[in-house]
Design a protein around this motif. Structure first.
Motif, PDB file in Angstrom:
ATOM      1  N   TRP A   6       0.833  -1.184   0.000  1.00  0.00           N
ATOM      2  CA  TRP A   6       0.000   0.000   0.000  1.00  0.00           C
ATOM      3  C   TRP A   6       0.873   1.240   0.000  1.00  0.00           C
ATOM      4  O   TRP A   6       1.988   1.244   0.517  1.00  0.00           O
ATOM      5  N   ARG A   7       0.338   2.304  -0.563  1.00  0.00           N
ATOM      6  CA  ARG A   7       1.022   3.590  -0.482  1.00  0.00           C
ATOM      7  C   ARG A   7       1.061   4.039   0.973  1.00  0.00           C
ATOM      8  O   ARG A   7       0.040   4.038   1.660  1.00  0.00           O
ATOM      9  N   MET A   8       2.218   4.407   1.421  1.00  0.00           N
ATOM     10  CA  MET A   8       2.362   4.995   2.743  1.00  0.00           C
ATOM     11  C   MET A   8       2.461   6.503   2.601  1.00  0.00           C
ATOM     12  O   MET A   8       2.827   7.029   1.556  1.00  0.00           O
ATOM     13  N   THR A  39       6.697   6.150  -5.182  1.00  0.00           N
ATOM     14  CA  THR A  39       5.784   5.053  -4.852  1.00  0.00           C
ATOM     15  C   THR A  39       4.981   5.296  -3.574  1.00  0.00           C
ATOM     16  O   THR A  39       4.230   4.419  -3.141  1.00  0.00           O
ATOM     17  N   ASN A  40       5.166   6.456  -2.962  1.00  0.00           N
ATOM     18  CA  ASN A  40       4.463   6.772  -1.729  1.00  0.00           C
ATOM     19  C   ASN A  40       4.100   8.249  -1.721  1.00  0.00           C
ATOM     20  O   ASN A  40       4.608   9.040  -2.523  1.00  0.00           O
ATOM     21  N   ALA A 363      16.778   3.787  -1.392  1.00  0.00           N
ATOM     22  CA  ALA A 363      15.416   4.131  -0.986  1.00  0.00           C
ATOM     23  C   ALA A 363      14.547   2.892  -0.807  1.00  0.00           C
ATOM     24  O   ALA A 363      13.667   2.849   0.064  1.00  0.00           O
ATOM     25  N   GLN A 364      14.776   1.876  -1.605  1.00  0.00           N
ATOM     26  CA  GLN A 364      14.013   0.632  -1.459  1.00  0.00           C
ATOM     27  C   GLN A 364      14.279   0.001  -0.097  1.00  0.00           C
ATOM     28  O   GLN A 364      13.358  -0.520   0.551  1.00  0.00           O
ATOM     29  N   ARG A 365      15.531   0.053   0.340  1.00  0.00           N
ATOM     30  CA  ARG A 365      15.860  -0.488   1.669  1.00  0.00           C
ATOM     31  C   ARG A 365      15.208   0.346   2.764  1.00  0.00           C
ATOM     32  O   ARG A 365      14.666  -0.190   3.741  1.00  0.00           O
ATOM     33  N   PRO A 387      -3.617  -0.840  -3.338  1.00  0.00           N
ATOM     34  CA  PRO A 387      -2.211  -1.181  -3.461  1.00  0.00           C
ATOM     35  C   PRO A 387      -1.544  -0.429  -4.600  1.00  0.00           C
ATOM     36  O   PRO A 387      -2.178  -0.081  -5.596  1.00  0.00           O
ATOM     37  N   ILE A 388      -0.250  -0.188  -4.459  1.00  0.00           N
ATOM     38  CA  ILE A 388       0.481   0.461  -5.537  1.00  0.00           C
ATOM     39  C   ILE A 388       1.178  -0.574  -6.408  1.00  0.00           C
ATOM     40  O   ILE A 388       1.494  -0.297  -7.553  1.00  0.00           O
ATOM     41  N   ARG A 389       1.428  -1.756  -5.887  1.00  0.00           N
ATOM     42  CA  ARG A 389       2.031  -2.789  -6.705  1.00  0.00           C
ATOM     43  C   ARG A 389       1.821  -4.144  -6.043  1.00  0.00           C
ATOM     44  O   ARG A 389       1.597  -4.239  -4.838  1.00  0.00           O
TER      45      ARG A 389
END
Length: 393
Positions: A6-8, A39-40, A363-365, A387-389
């Motif tokens: 989900w988008r945070m 993505t958020n 950023a993914q981490r 959900p975003i993905r």
């Protein structure tokens, strides 16, 4: 296994993270905010100023506060023991509390991220959302670190290097969620940029604060012993007069140029004008300036500190000199100044290795840490925007 994300709504709080003249920690904050806004939903809380294009061109929402540079002394005198920078931070948070910014955080955010001790200490006690704090150095036990350790309500901790995590774990017993080093933008920091300066002979570049702990005296002494003529270029704010005086005493004042502070987006042009990059720090938790030089394809000479050796290997993608040893530093600089082929080989490998530290990967981490902080709260309401993905793992 299918994993749904989900988008945070992630908040970042730093007094100077919006400006073009951002320093290392501020750049880290700025770039994390920009990358995660892909993505958020991301909000950056920072003081007003000349905002960096990387922010204004992104989807980051900016909430501005006053700068407090000229705040009346009758208000600031009671907290002067904190120092100028922390005084401004204190006033920024006080303003935020009095002007509904804290309410905005509680109403909008899923998680709030801070990067400096006073911000974490104050905000972790003011907001109702989970907080994530990133350590950028491992300090000894000082009154400030003791206050943070004693009164912070933050449970999710991140370190900028394995060395920082190890030292703080040994000192305070902290349990770190992850280690997320600084990164680079390989499209911004790259070879082939129009140079900001030209030189007749080999040019050695230093980027950082012009203070003794960065090894500027060692660098001046080392360059003074080199054969032939080399130009030494300093970029950064700090003790410029002291550098000029020391260079004159060593007889190399005609070969030393102090460019002053340069906006972060303009740094690649200075790397493009140099043949060698040198950061002879006496203490460094990571050394982001090294990584940026490596991304530009510059051969790097730096010191053999544990935080640096996590990404730089002597003779493979750079050269390591003994800390506080001007003669060893001079020997390493000589190797590069006298060998264009060595400069080319080390620079090419440095560029390749730096790519692993691109901001997207970092950023993914960091996003995983924020998600873990959110998921640790029982009974949270999932966002209604879906959900975003959906990933298969």
């Amino acid at each position: 296994m299918i994993r749904v994300y989900w988008r945070m709504h992630i908040g970042f709080y730093h007094d100077a993270a919006g400006t073009r003249h951002a320093g290392g920690i501020a750049v880290y904050t700025q770039r994390m905010a920009v990358e995660l806004s892909e993505t958020n939903d991301v909000t950056l809380y920072t003081r007003r100023g000349d905002f960096s294009p990387v922010l204004t061109d992104s989807d980051v929402t900016i909430v501005e506060t006053p700068s407090f540079d000229d705040h009346p002394s009758k208000v600031t005198d009671p907290i002067n023991p904190l120092g100028t920078q922390n005084r401004k931070k204190f006033l920024m948070t006080l303003w935020a509390a009095r002007n509904d910014v804290i309410d905005h955080m509680n109403e909008r955010l899923d998680v709030l991220c801070t990067y400096q001790f006073l911000d974490d200490l104050l905000l972790s006690n003011l907001v109702d959302v989970p907080t994530v704090y990133t350590f950028h150095k491992a300090s000894t036990v000082t009154p400030m670190t003791w206050l943070r350790d004693r009164f912070s309500q933050t449970e999710r901790l991140v370190a900028n290097s394995p060395d920082t995590a190890r030292r703080l774990t040994e000192t305070f017993g902290y349990d770190f969620e992850d280690v997320v080093p600084p990164g680079i933008d390989p499209e911004e920091f790259r070879p082939g940029i129009e140079p900001a300066f030209e030189s007749d002979g080999p040019a050695i570049l230093f980027v950082g604060r012009l203070v003794e702990s960065k090894g500027i005296d060692d660098l001046l002494e080392a360059v003074a012993t080199l054969d032939g003529r080399q130009e030494l270029h300093f970029v950064g704010r700090g003790e410029r007069a002291r550098i000029r005086d020391r260079a004159a005493a060593l007889g190399i004042d005609d070969d030393v140029v102090c460019h002053g502070e340069v906006p972060h987006p303009d740094l690649p042009a200075y790397h493009a004008g140099a043949d060698v990059f040198c950061l002879p720090s006496h203490e460094e938790s990571f050394g982001m300036a090294n990584l940026e030089a490596m991304a530009c394809g510059l051969p790097v000479v730096t010191t053999d500190l544990e935080g640096i050796t996590t990404y730089l290997s002597n003779g493979e993608n750079g050269l390591l000199a003994r800390t506080g040893d001007p003669q060893d530093l001079a020997d390493k600089l000589t190797m590069l100044v006298e060998s264009p082929s060595l400069r080319s080989r080390l620079g090419a490998q440095a560029r390749e290795d730096a790519y692993a530290f691109r901001w997207t990967a970092q950023a993914q981490r960091f996003e995983r840490v924020c998600r873990t902080a959110l998921e640790s709260i029982e009974g949270i309401d999932r966002p209604s925007n879906g959900p975003i993905r959906v990933d298969t793992v």
